[in-house]
Motif scaffolding. Structure first.
Motif, short mmCIF file in Angstrom:
data_model
loop_
_atom_site.label_atom_id
_atom_site.label_comp_id
_atom_site.label_asym_id
_atom_site.label_seq_id
_atom_site.Cartn_x
_atom_site.Cartn_y
_atom_site.Cartn_z
N SER A 243 0.85 -1.20 0.00
CA SER A 243 0.00 0.00 0.00
C SER A 243 0.87 1.24 0.00
O SER A 243 1.96 1.26 0.59
CB SER A 243 -0.92 0.02 1.22
OG SER A 243 -1.77 -1.12 1.23
N ILE A 244 0.41 2.27 -0.66
CA ILE A 244 1.13 3.53 -0.70
C ILE A 244 1.06 4.19 0.67
O ILE A 244 -0.03 4.38 1.22
CB ILE A 244 0.55 4.46 -1.77
CG1 ILE A 244 0.52 3.76 -3.13
CG2 ILE A 244 1.38 5.73 -1.86
CD1 ILE A 244 1.84 3.32 -3.63
N PRO A 245 2.20 4.51 1.30
CA PRO A 245 2.15 5.12 2.65
C PRO A 245 1.58 6.53 2.60
O PRO A 245 1.79 7.29 1.65
CB PRO A 245 3.61 5.11 3.08
CG PRO A 245 4.39 5.09 1.82
CD PRO A 245 3.58 4.33 0.83
N LYS A 246 0.88 6.86 3.66
CA LYS A 246 0.33 8.20 3.81
C LYS A 246 1.08 8.90 4.94
O LYS A 246 1.07 8.44 6.08
CB LYS A 246 -1.16 8.13 4.13
CG LYS A 246 -1.99 7.50 3.01
CD LYS A 246 -3.45 7.45 3.40
CE LYS A 246 -4.29 6.82 2.30
NZ LYS A 246 -5.73 6.76 2.64
N GLY A 247 1.73 9.97 4.63
CA GLY A 247 2.52 10.67 5.64
C GLY A 247 3.80 9.93 5.92
O GLY A 247 4.43 9.31 5.06
N LYS A 248 4.21 9.96 7.19
CA LYS A 248 5.46 9.33 7.59
C LYS A 248 5.27 7.93 8.14
O LYS A 248 6.25 7.30 8.56
CB LYS A 248 6.14 10.20 8.64
CG LYS A 248 6.55 11.58 8.12
CD LYS A 248 7.26 12.37 9.18
CE LYS A 248 7.69 13.74 8.68
NZ LYS A 248 8.42 14.52 9.72
#
Length: 273
Positions: A243-248
Protein backbone atom coordinates in the motif's frame (compact mmCIF):
# COMPACT_ATOMS: atom_id res chain seq x y z
CA UNK A 1 68.19 -85.50 -124.87
CA UNK A 2 70.51 -83.38 -122.89
CA UNK A 3 69.50 -80.09 -121.11
CA UNK A 4 71.02 -76.96 -122.28
CA UNK A 5 73.14 -75.06 -119.92
CA UNK A 6 73.22 -71.33 -120.31
CA UNK A 7 76.28 -69.59 -119.18
CA UNK A 8 75.96 -66.79 -116.65
CA UNK A 9 75.77 -63.33 -117.96
CA UNK A 10 78.78 -62.30 -115.96
CA UNK A 11 81.89 -64.47 -115.91
CA UNK A 12 83.16 -65.38 -112.56
CA UNK A 13 86.31 -63.86 -111.43
CA UNK A 14 89.41 -66.08 -111.79
CA UNK A 15 87.30 -68.59 -113.68
CA UNK A 16 85.22 -69.77 -110.71
CA UNK A 17 81.39 -69.68 -110.64
CA UNK A 18 79.50 -67.98 -107.80
CA UNK A 19 77.15 -70.70 -106.72
CA UNK A 20 76.06 -68.83 -103.54
CA UNK A 21 74.10 -66.28 -105.52
CA UNK A 22 72.09 -68.89 -107.27
CA UNK A 23 71.33 -70.84 -104.09
CA UNK A 24 69.95 -67.86 -101.92
CA UNK A 25 66.51 -66.58 -102.96
CA UNK A 26 66.21 -62.94 -103.68
CA UNK A 27 65.16 -60.77 -100.79
CA UNK A 28 61.91 -58.88 -101.13
CA UNK A 29 62.05 -55.11 -101.03
CA UNK A 30 61.36 -53.48 -97.70
CA UNK A 31 57.75 -52.32 -97.28
CA UNK A 32 57.94 -48.72 -96.06
CA UNK A 33 54.34 -48.74 -94.93
CA UNK A 34 55.34 -50.81 -91.87
CA UNK A 35 57.90 -48.25 -90.89
CA UNK A 36 55.50 -45.28 -90.77
CA UNK A 37 51.76 -45.33 -91.13
CA UNK A 38 49.91 -42.30 -89.75
CA UNK A 39 46.58 -44.13 -89.66
CA UNK A 40 47.79 -47.04 -87.57
CA UNK A 41 47.92 -46.52 -83.74
CA UNK A 42 49.42 -48.62 -81.02
CA UNK A 43 46.93 -50.20 -78.59
CA UNK A 44 46.26 -48.14 -75.39
CA UNK A 45 47.92 -49.51 -72.32
CA UNK A 46 46.70 -47.86 -69.08
CA UNK A 47 49.44 -46.83 -66.72
CA UNK A 48 49.17 -47.34 -62.95
CA UNK A 49 47.80 -44.26 -61.18
CA UNK A 50 50.06 -43.89 -58.20
CA UNK A 51 48.60 -40.51 -57.21
CA UNK A 52 45.06 -41.90 -56.96
CA UNK A 53 46.21 -44.66 -54.68
CA UNK A 54 47.96 -42.11 -52.51
CA UNK A 55 44.84 -39.92 -52.31
CA UNK A 56 42.72 -42.91 -51.35
CA UNK A 57 45.11 -43.87 -48.59
CA UNK A 58 45.05 -40.25 -47.33
CA UNK A 59 41.26 -40.29 -47.27
CA UNK A 60 41.26 -43.53 -45.33
CA UNK A 61 43.58 -42.06 -42.72
CA UNK A 62 41.39 -38.94 -42.41
CA UNK A 63 38.21 -41.03 -42.06
CA UNK A 64 39.81 -43.19 -39.38
CA UNK A 65 40.99 -40.12 -37.47
CA UNK A 66 37.50 -38.53 -37.59
CA UNK A 67 35.88 -41.78 -36.52
CA UNK A 68 38.10 -42.25 -33.48
CA UNK A 69 37.79 -38.57 -32.53
CA UNK A 70 33.99 -38.70 -32.60
CA UNK A 71 34.00 -41.99 -30.73
CA UNK A 72 36.27 -40.53 -28.02
CA UNK A 73 34.02 -37.48 -27.61
CA UNK A 74 30.93 -39.66 -27.32
CA UNK A 75 32.62 -41.82 -24.71
CA UNK A 76 33.61 -38.75 -22.69
CA UNK A 77 30.05 -37.44 -22.84
CA UNK A 78 28.74 -40.81 -21.76
CA UNK A 79 31.14 -40.88 -18.81
CA UNK A 80 30.09 -37.34 -17.84
CA UNK A 81 26.42 -38.32 -17.91
CA UNK A 82 27.11 -41.41 -15.82
CA UNK A 83 29.13 -39.38 -13.29
CA UNK A 84 26.39 -36.74 -13.07
CA UNK A 85 23.73 -39.38 -12.57
CA UNK A 86 25.81 -41.05 -9.85
CA UNK A 87 26.30 -37.73 -8.03
CA UNK A 88 22.61 -36.93 -8.28
CA UNK A 89 21.58 -40.33 -6.88
CA UNK A 90 24.20 -40.14 -4.13
CA UNK A 91 23.63 -36.56 -2.91
CA UNK A 92 20.09 -35.75 -4.08
CA UNK A 93 20.73 -32.00 -4.55
CA UNK A 94 17.87 -29.52 -4.00
CA UNK A 95 17.70 -25.84 -4.78
CA UNK A 96 17.97 -23.46 -1.83
CA UNK A 97 14.82 -21.60 -0.83
CA UNK A 98 14.27 -17.91 -0.07
CA UNK A 99 11.29 -16.24 1.58
CA UNK A 100 10.38 -12.59 2.15
CA UNK A 101 8.49 -12.66 5.42
CA UNK A 102 8.10 -8.90 5.82
CA UNK A 103 8.26 -5.79 3.62
CA UNK A 104 7.57 -2.29 4.86
CA UNK A 105 7.15 0.67 2.51
CA UNK A 106 8.47 3.83 4.14
CA UNK A 107 8.52 6.02 1.06
CA UNK A 108 7.21 5.76 -2.50
CA UNK A 109 6.92 9.23 -4.00
CA UNK A 110 6.70 10.18 -7.65
CA UNK A 111 7.14 13.84 -8.56
CA UNK A 112 6.75 15.40 -11.98
CA UNK A 113 7.65 18.88 -13.15
CA UNK A 114 4.93 21.33 -14.18
CA UNK A 115 5.67 20.91 -17.87
CA UNK A 116 5.90 17.09 -17.48
CA UNK A 117 9.34 17.15 -19.03
CA UNK A 118 10.93 15.05 -16.27
CA UNK A 119 9.85 12.80 -13.41
CA UNK A 120 11.62 11.65 -10.28
CA UNK A 121 10.88 8.75 -7.92
CA UNK A 122 12.08 8.33 -4.34
CA UNK A 123 11.66 4.99 -2.53
CA UNK A 124 12.56 3.36 0.78
CA UNK A 125 11.78 -0.27 1.69
CA UNK A 126 12.61 -2.45 4.67
CA UNK A 127 12.74 -6.23 4.17
CA UNK A 128 13.12 -9.41 6.20
CA UNK A 129 14.56 -12.33 4.21
CA UNK A 130 14.99 -15.98 5.22
CA UNK A 131 17.27 -18.36 3.34
CA UNK A 132 17.18 -22.16 3.81
CA UNK A 133 19.42 -25.01 2.73
CA UNK A 134 17.30 -28.18 2.41
CA UNK A 135 20.21 -30.45 1.43
CA UNK A 136 21.55 -33.11 3.77
CA UNK A 137 24.99 -33.47 2.16
CA UNK A 138 25.64 -30.09 0.52
CA UNK A 139 26.90 -26.84 2.05
CA UNK A 140 26.40 -23.47 0.36
CA UNK A 141 28.75 -20.48 0.34
CA UNK A 142 27.15 -17.26 -0.96
CA UNK A 143 28.88 -14.12 -2.14
CA UNK A 144 27.29 -10.72 -1.35
CA UNK A 145 23.82 -10.24 -2.84
CA UNK A 146 22.53 -7.34 -4.91
CA UNK A 147 18.88 -6.74 -3.98
CA UNK A 148 16.67 -4.83 -6.42
CA UNK A 149 13.07 -3.65 -6.06
CA UNK A 150 10.93 -3.36 -9.19
CA UNK A 151 7.31 -2.84 -10.02
CA UNK A 152 5.69 -6.18 -10.79
CA UNK A 153 4.44 -6.43 -14.35
CA UNK A 154 6.30 -3.52 -15.98
CA UNK A 155 9.71 -3.97 -14.27
CA UNK A 156 10.28 -0.31 -13.46
CA UNK A 157 13.38 0.00 -11.27
CA UNK A 158 12.52 1.40 -7.81
CA UNK A 159 15.68 0.92 -5.74
CA UNK A 160 18.45 -1.43 -4.69
CA UNK A 161 20.32 -2.69 -1.65
CA UNK A 162 22.79 -5.37 -0.58
CA UNK A 163 23.06 -8.51 1.51
CA UNK A 164 26.37 -9.60 3.06
CA UNK A 165 28.10 -12.85 2.11
CA UNK A 166 27.17 -15.87 4.25
CA UNK A 167 27.39 -19.66 4.39
CA UNK A 168 24.72 -22.26 5.04
CA UNK A 169 25.63 -25.63 6.44
CA UNK A 170 23.60 -28.75 5.82
CA UNK A 171 19.92 -28.51 6.79
CA UNK A 172 20.36 -24.98 8.09
CA UNK A 173 18.77 -21.56 7.62
CA UNK A 174 19.55 -17.92 8.30
CA UNK A 175 17.49 -14.72 8.35
CA UNK A 176 18.28 -11.08 7.60
CA UNK A 177 16.25 -8.33 9.17
CA UNK A 178 16.09 -4.64 8.30
CA UNK A 179 17.45 -5.06 4.79
CA UNK A 180 17.23 -1.55 3.35
CA UNK A 181 16.36 -1.07 -0.31
CA UNK A 182 16.18 2.53 -1.48
CA UNK A 183 16.33 4.55 -4.65
CA UNK A 184 16.23 8.09 -5.96
CA UNK A 185 16.35 8.31 -9.71
CA UNK A 186 14.77 9.93 -12.73
CA UNK A 187 12.26 8.09 -14.87
CA UNK A 188 11.59 8.25 -18.58
CA UNK A 189 8.15 8.78 -20.08
CA UNK A 190 7.40 5.08 -20.58
CA UNK A 191 8.26 4.22 -16.97
CA UNK A 192 6.14 7.08 -15.65
CA UNK A 193 3.14 6.08 -17.74
CA UNK A 194 3.36 2.48 -16.53
CA UNK A 195 3.49 3.55 -12.88
CA UNK A 196 0.99 6.38 -13.01
CA UNK A 197 -2.08 4.15 -12.99
CA UNK A 198 -1.03 2.59 -9.66
CA UNK A 199 0.33 5.70 -8.03
CA UNK A 200 -2.81 7.70 -8.80
CA UNK A 201 -4.61 5.45 -6.32
CA UNK A 202 -2.55 6.92 -3.50
CA UNK A 203 -5.45 9.01 -2.23
CA UNK A 204 -7.91 6.13 -2.30
CA UNK A 205 -8.29 3.86 0.68
CA UNK A 206 -7.36 0.73 -1.25
CA UNK A 207 -4.50 2.27 -3.22
CA UNK A 208 -1.76 -0.32 -3.73
CA UNK A 209 1.17 -1.25 -5.93
CA UNK A 210 2.52 -4.67 -6.92
CA UNK A 211 6.20 -5.18 -6.19
CA UNK A 212 8.89 -7.64 -7.18
CA UNK A 213 12.24 -8.30 -5.45
CA UNK A 214 15.24 -9.70 -7.33
CA UNK A 215 18.45 -10.95 -5.67
CA UNK A 216 21.60 -11.75 -7.65
CA UNK A 217 24.76 -13.42 -6.38
CA UNK A 218 27.15 -16.34 -6.90
CA UNK A 219 27.25 -19.53 -4.87
CA UNK A 220 29.74 -22.33 -4.33
CA UNK A 221 28.61 -25.80 -3.23
CA UNK A 222 30.60 -28.27 -1.16
CA UNK A 223 29.98 -32.00 -0.80
CA UNK A 224 32.63 -33.57 1.34
CA UNK A 225 35.81 -33.39 -0.73
CA UNK A 226 33.96 -32.17 -3.80
CA UNK A 227 33.31 -28.53 -4.53
CA UNK A 228 32.01 -26.55 -7.46
CA UNK A 229 33.16 -23.35 -9.04
CA UNK A 230 31.10 -20.25 -8.37
CA UNK A 231 27.90 -20.24 -10.38
CA UNK A 232 25.39 -17.46 -10.85
CA UNK A 233 22.10 -17.49 -9.01
CA UNK A 234 19.04 -15.24 -9.27
CA UNK A 235 16.17 -15.22 -6.79
CA UNK A 236 12.93 -13.63 -7.98
CA UNK A 237 10.14 -12.96 -5.49
CA UNK A 238 6.96 -11.59 -7.06
CA UNK A 239 3.33 -11.20 -6.07
CA UNK A 240 4.06 -8.71 -3.24
CA UNK A 241 1.20 -6.27 -2.73
CA UNK A 242 2.04 -3.06 -0.94
CA UNK A 243 0.00 0.00 0.00
CA UNK A 244 1.13 3.53 -0.70
CA UNK A 245 2.15 5.12 2.65
CA UNK A 246 0.33 8.20 3.81
CA UNK A 247 2.52 10.67 5.64
CA UNK A 248 5.46 9.33 7.59
CA UNK A 249 3.80 6.11 8.74
CA UNK A 250 5.16 3.09 6.82
CA UNK A 251 2.79 0.54 5.40
CA UNK A 252 3.20 -3.23 5.58
CA UNK A 253 3.03 -5.11 2.31
CA UNK A 254 1.21 -8.41 1.94
CA UNK A 255 3.80 -11.13 1.29
CA UNK A 256 1.78 -14.26 2.03
CA UNK A 257 1.02 -14.83 -1.63
CA UNK A 258 4.52 -14.07 -2.85
CA UNK A 259 6.58 -16.84 -4.43
CA UNK A 260 10.36 -16.90 -4.73
CA UNK A 261 11.87 -18.72 -7.70
CA UNK A 262 15.54 -19.69 -7.71
CA UNK A 263 17.38 -19.95 -11.01
CA UNK A 264 20.59 -21.89 -10.46
CA UNK A 265 22.80 -22.90 -13.39
CA UNK A 266 25.00 -25.93 -12.66
CA UNK A 267 27.14 -27.71 -15.28
CA UNK A 268 28.35 -31.25 -14.67
CA UNK A 269 31.76 -30.64 -16.19
CA UNK A 270 32.46 -27.85 -13.67
CA UNK A 271 32.84 -30.28 -10.78
CA UNK A 272 36.37 -30.16 -9.40
CA UNK A 273 38.17 -32.12 -6.72
Amino acid sequence: MSDKVFPSSKPAANGTATTTATNNPPTAPTNKSHLYNPTSRLPYRPQPHTRRHRSRSGRNICCCFCFWTILTILLLLLLAVIAGAALYILYRPHRPTFTITSLRIHRLNLTTTADSSSSHISTLFNLTIISKNPNSHISLDYEPFTVSALSDGNDVFLGNGTLPAFSLRKKNQTSFRNVVVSGSNDLDVDAVNSLRSDLKKKKSENGSVMLKIEMDTKVKMKMGGLKTKKVGIRVTCDGIKGSIPKGKTPTVAVTTKSKCKVDLRIKIWRWTF
